[in-house]
Design an enzyme around this catalytic site. Structure first.
Site, PDB file in Angstrom:
ATOM      1  CB  CYS A 192      -0.829  -0.018   1.344  1.00  0.00           C
ATOM      2  SG  CYS A 192      -1.741  -1.542   1.436  1.00  0.00           S
TER       3      CYS A 192
HETATM    4  N1  SAJ Z   1       7.290   2.349   8.259  1.00  0.00           N
HETATM    5  C1  SAJ Z   1       8.447   3.028   8.770  1.00  0.00           C
HETATM    6  N2  SAJ Z   1       8.541   4.083   9.469  1.00  0.00           N
HETATM    7  C2  SAJ Z   1       7.340   4.473  10.213  1.00  0.00           C
HETATM    8  C3  SAJ Z   1       6.078   3.697   9.881  1.00  0.00           C
HETATM    9  C4  SAJ Z   1       6.160   2.767   8.913  1.00  0.00           C
HETATM   10  O1  SAJ Z   1       9.486   2.734   7.983  1.00  0.00           O
HETATM   11  O2  SAJ Z   1       7.134   5.180  10.722  1.00  0.00           O
HETATM   12  C5  SAJ Z   1       7.335   1.454   7.165  1.00  0.00           C
HETATM   13  C6  SAJ Z   1       6.961   0.078   7.940  1.00  0.00           C
HETATM   14  O3  SAJ Z   1       7.983  -0.791   8.426  1.00  0.00           O
HETATM   15  C7  SAJ Z   1       6.411  -0.803   6.529  1.00  0.00           C
HETATM   16  C8  SAJ Z   1       5.775   0.497   5.672  1.00  0.00           C
HETATM   17  O4  SAJ Z   1       6.371   1.673   6.244  1.00  0.00           O
HETATM   18  O5  SAJ Z   1       7.542  -1.394   5.612  1.00  0.00           O
HETATM   19  C9  SAJ Z   1       4.441   0.572   5.720  1.00  0.00           C
HETATM   20  O6  SAJ Z   1       3.968   0.804   7.020  1.00  0.00           O
HETATM   21  P1  SAJ Z   1       2.463   0.773   7.644  1.00  0.00           P
HETATM   22  O7  SAJ Z   1       2.495   0.542   9.077  1.00  0.00           O
HETATM   23  O8  SAJ Z   1       1.703   1.878   7.021  1.00  0.00           O
HETATM   24  O9  SAJ Z   1       2.195  -0.566   7.037  1.00  0.00           O
HETATM   25  P2  SAJ Z   1       0.783  -1.134   6.135  1.00  0.00           P
HETATM   26  O10 SAJ Z   1       1.230  -1.015   4.764  1.00  0.00           O
HETATM   27  O11 SAJ Z   1       0.601  -2.485   6.586  1.00  0.00           O
HETATM   28  O12 SAJ Z   1      -0.434  -0.520   6.684  1.00  0.00           O
HETATM   29  C10 SAJ Z   1      -0.948   0.658   6.092  1.00  0.00           C
HETATM   30  C11 SAJ Z   1      -1.877   1.206   7.181  1.00  0.00           C
HETATM   31  N3  SAJ Z   1      -1.082   1.587   8.272  1.00  0.00           N
HETATM   32  C12 SAJ Z   1      -1.471   2.391   9.162  1.00  0.00           C
HETATM   33  O13 SAJ Z   1      -2.628   2.889   9.220  1.00  0.00           O
HETATM   34  C13 SAJ Z   1      -0.624   2.233  10.360  1.00  0.00           C
HETATM   35  C14 SAJ Z   1      -2.491   2.313   6.266  1.00  0.00           C
HETATM   36  O14 SAJ Z   1      -1.573   3.193   5.974  1.00  0.00           O
HETATM   37  C15 SAJ Z   1      -3.417   2.004   5.372  1.00  0.00           C
HETATM   38  O15 SAJ Z   1      -4.776   1.740   5.684  1.00  0.00           O
HETATM   39  C16 SAJ Z   1      -3.108   0.535   4.979  1.00  0.00           C
HETATM   40  O16 SAJ Z   1      -1.937   0.263   4.797  1.00  0.00           O
HETATM   41  C17 SAJ Z   1      -3.620   0.129   3.328  1.00  0.00           C
HETATM   42  O17 SAJ Z   1      -4.067  -1.000   3.162  1.00  0.00           O
HETATM   43  O18 SAJ Z   1      -3.528   0.988   2.638  1.00  0.00           O
END
Ligand code: SAJ
Length: 436
Positions: free
Chosen positions: A274
């Site tokens: 995503c």
């Molecule tokens: N990440 C970082 N630093 C941060 C946060 C995340 O490096 O501070 C990295 C994570 O390790 C990961 C990536 O970014 O590799 C994505 O992280 P994420 O927590 O956004 O993971 P997703 O893709 O499983 O979840 C997201 C949802 N996350 C949250 O709301 C916390 C949201 O953004 C979306 O609703 C969802 O994907 C989607 O399906 O679109």
């Protein structure tokens, strides 16, 4: 009675037959919520293994326990199918299929188009169809509507069409499908009204908006917001590294600001299907409108560079121990794209393993959620090895995914050298720990 009134009555009495196309981490939880609310639900997926597991009452999605799924299947409230003929008996359909990006970073709409083509074959007046797959603004009106509307099938009168962004956060114990506010926008006000009524039967909070384009853009703003802020802190990590400042301490202290700041954390790169992908649906569309979404492009560049930055850290750390990367044993801790999940899609660990292999390192990994890595061009076929063995034998251990159940004190004790990309060893002081 109008089609609108008739369908509203079926929805509010929970006698509507609900269809969910795509039974992945979005579709299956949604199917479970509506079956749990009392609807009869049919899930359609092209993956026979998923459909067979569903019909056995066995969950294959981490956030849906089999103990929740099995009784619904047993009670006949939820079943799976691989063909679309059951659409003829349905009243509502949610489309929850993947929207990947091609290598050229333009949207691959084939899953949505194929699903709509199949649904359209059995589509009938009185239906509500809702697209949930993340996509560029305009998809519902420009791509989907023409596949359903005919002279005798007018949207907003004979059938209803909406967009509603999925917001599933895999592994999030506090927010699951039922209690995540649900945004929905219709092609006409009647579409929005009936779409909102539909979700209100099974979900706690519904947020109607004025159009499908607003609903499509809401999702892209949410995920672009995350991607850009992660890019910002990743750039801060590289700046602080160069200036000898502990970026983790900086972020923790900044997070004490009670307003106007939201902490994000540096990492080995951006994984998942995503965050690294959705924003490029927006930049692709804006380019067509003649404007460039420069923040997205820049954040994509910064985040995409992080695996190289991590491998440079490993190379320099080994060098400080008079060891070339070539021939050294590097053990990777965690290959899932984030902690507490088993998904490796777009995981930066794969890029790091690939780059280390190119430098001639011997690479092993441990991940309690991922016992086996399939070869995918970037990485060879690999099986996880025991954490103790890997951390004891390796010349360098690199923490890529900070799963909670790793024995961090034991890792610090056993390892000769550790590169920590997640601040998992916060509070551990040792000359053998190198942090982002
Ligand atoms: N990440 C970082 N630093 C941060 C946060 C995340 O490096 O501070 C990295 C994570 O390790 C990961 C990536 O970014 O590799 C994505 O992280 P994420 O927590 O956004 O993971 P997703 O893709 O499983 O979840 C997201 C949802 N996350 C949250 O709301 C916390 C949201 O953004 C979306 O609703 C969802 O994907 C989607 O399906 O679109």
């Amino acid at each position: 009675m109008s089609y609108f009134e008739d369908l509203l009555k079926k929805i509010e009495s929970k006698t509507a037959h609900v269809g969910i196309v795509g039974l992945g981490y979005v579709g299956l939880p949604l199917a479970v919520e509506f079956a749990g609310a009392g609807f009869t639900v049919t899930g359609i997926d092209i993956d026979e293994k998923k459909v067979a597991a569903l019909n056995r009452g066995e969950s294959y999605i981490q956030d849906i326990p089999t103990a929740v799924l099995a009784p619904l299947v047993k009670a006949g409230k939820l079943k799976g199918a691989t063909d679309f003929s059951s659409v003829a008996a349905m009243d509502t359909i949610n489309i929850c299929v993947p929207t990947p990006l091609r290598k050229t970073k333009d949207p691959d709409m084939s899953y949505i188009v194929n699903a709509c083509q199949e649904i359209a074959k059995h589509f009938h007046p009185g239906m509500l169809v809702i697209l949930e797959s993340t996509t560029y603004p305009g998809t519902t009106n420009e791509l989907m509507l023409p596949m359903f509307e005919r002279a005798d099938l007018k949207v907003g009168e004979h059938f209803f069409m909406c967009f509603s962004p999925e917001r599933v956060d895999p592994g999030n114990a506090n927010f699951q499908t039922r209690n995540i506010p649900k945004v929905v926008g219709g092609i006409t006000p009647a579409c929005t009204k009936i779409g909102a009524a539909f979700y209100r039967q099974a979900l706690e909070t519904v947020v109607p908006v004025g159009s499908t384009r607003v609903a499509e853009m809401v999702k892209l703003l949410e995920n672009t917001f995350r991607m850009i802020n992660i890019g910002l802190v990743n750039e801060m990590a590289m700046l602080c590294d160069r200036m000898g400042i502990n970026v983790w301490e900086v972020i923790d202290a900044a997070a004490t600001k009670p307003f106007g700041f939201m902490p994000f954390y540096p990492g080995p790169g951006l994984g998942g299907h995503c965050i690294p992908i959705d924003p490029f649906y927006l930049s692709w569309k804006t380019k067509q409108a003649g404007i460039e979404a420069r923040f997205i492009e820049l954040a994509g560049y910064v985040n995409g560079n992080m695996p190289h930055f991590v491998v440079d850290k490993i190379q320099n750390a080994l060098n400080d121990h008079s060891k070339p990367v070539k021939g050294s044993h590097v053990h990777v801790l965690g290959v899932a794209y984030k902690r507490e999940i088993d998904d490796v899609r777009e995981s930066p660990a794969l890029d790091i393993i690939h780059l280390l292999g190119k430098h001639g390192a011997k690479v092993t990994y441990s991940d309690p959620f991922v016992p086996h890595l399939r070869a995918d061009g970037a990485v060879p076929e690999m099986a996880a090895i025991d954490v103790e063995q890997g951390t004891r034998e390796a010349d360098c251990v690199v923490i890529v995914t900070d799963h909670k159940n790793f024995d961090y004190p034991g890792i610090v004790e056993r390892a000769k050298l550790i590169v920590d990309t997640r601040n998992a060893l916060k509070g551990h002081q040792s000359p053998k720990i190198v942090r982002l």
